[in-house]
Design a protein around this motif. Sequence first.
Motif, mmCIF file in Angstrom:
data_model
loop_
_atom_site.group_PDB
_atom_site.id
_atom_site.type_symbol
_atom_site.label_atom_id
_atom_site.label_comp_id
_atom_site.label_asym_id
_atom_site.label_seq_id
_atom_site.Cartn_x
_atom_site.Cartn_y
_atom_site.Cartn_z
ATOM 1 N N MET A 1 0.876 -1.214 0.078
ATOM 2 C CA MET A 1 -0.070 0.056 0.133
ATOM 3 C C MET A 1 0.838 1.218 0.107
ATOM 4 O O MET A 1 1.692 1.345 0.798
ATOM 5 C CB MET A 1 -0.740 -0.064 1.498
ATOM 6 N N LYS A 2 0.615 2.146 -0.839
ATOM 7 C CA LYS A 2 1.564 3.154 -0.947
ATOM 8 C C LYS A 2 0.869 4.388 -0.154
ATOM 9 O O LYS A 2 -0.268 4.791 -0.228
ATOM 10 C CB LYS A 2 1.295 3.905 -2.490
ATOM 11 N N ARG A 3 1.639 4.910 0.804
ATOM 12 C CA ARG A 3 1.032 6.083 1.573
ATOM 13 C C ARG A 3 1.636 7.404 1.117
ATOM 14 O O ARG A 3 2.756 7.823 1.043
ATOM 15 C CB ARG A 3 1.423 5.779 3.034
ATOM 16 N N SER A 4 0.522 8.293 0.589
ATOM 17 C CA SER A 4 0.956 9.355 -0.193
ATOM 18 C C SER A 4 0.466 10.546 0.537
ATOM 19 O O SER A 4 0.531 11.579 0.009
ATOM 20 C CB SER A 4 0.226 9.399 -1.811
ATOM 21 N N ILE A 5 -0.357 10.431 1.781
ATOM 22 C CA ILE A 5 -1.013 11.570 2.657
ATOM 23 C C ILE A 5 -0.238 11.754 3.802
ATOM 24 O O ILE A 5 -0.157 10.544 4.722
ATOM 25 C CB ILE A 5 -2.379 11.439 2.893
ATOM 26 N N LYS A 6 0.252 12.976 4.010
ATOM 27 C CA LYS A 6 1.013 13.079 5.439
ATOM 28 C C LYS A 6 0.026 13.965 6.343
ATOM 29 O O LYS A 6 -0.600 14.564 5.881
ATOM 30 C CB LYS A 6 2.140 14.052 4.995
ATOM 31 N N LYS A 7 0.081 13.399 7.460
ATOM 32 C CA LYS A 7 -0.564 14.056 8.560
ATOM 33 C C LYS A 7 0.274 14.501 9.651
ATOM 34 O O LYS A 7 1.258 13.818 9.997
ATOM 35 C CB LYS A 7 -1.619 13.000 9.329
#
Length: 112
Positions: free
Chosen positions: A1-7
């Motif tokens: 799973m590609k994680r592209s959202i930074k929190k």
Amino acid sequence: MKRSIKKQIWLSRDEAEMLKKKAKKACLSEAGLMRFLLKGYEPKEKPDEEFYYEMGRIAELAESIESLSGMADRDNEIQMNLLREEIDRWHRFQARIEARFLTPDEAELKWR
């Protein structure tokens, strides 16, 4: 799973320390721990030395069962009874280990 959202979040000093300690106890990164919690899981802490001791006992039981099964193939009904007793002992031991180290406590269900 590609994680592209930074929190980015803000924590107090105490909260940051708690997050760091809990992640370390679970052998996860802080982000990994947060992902587990978001999915409704509360990871177990890494087992202590007692767990590894008990796992050694499991290995001993497995060797004993294997040895008895070899004898049972060659010998008589007495050996089969010993094998059945050893298998029953193994199942009781396995159930105790699973209850102690794998079954969630009621407190852990709060995350679901």
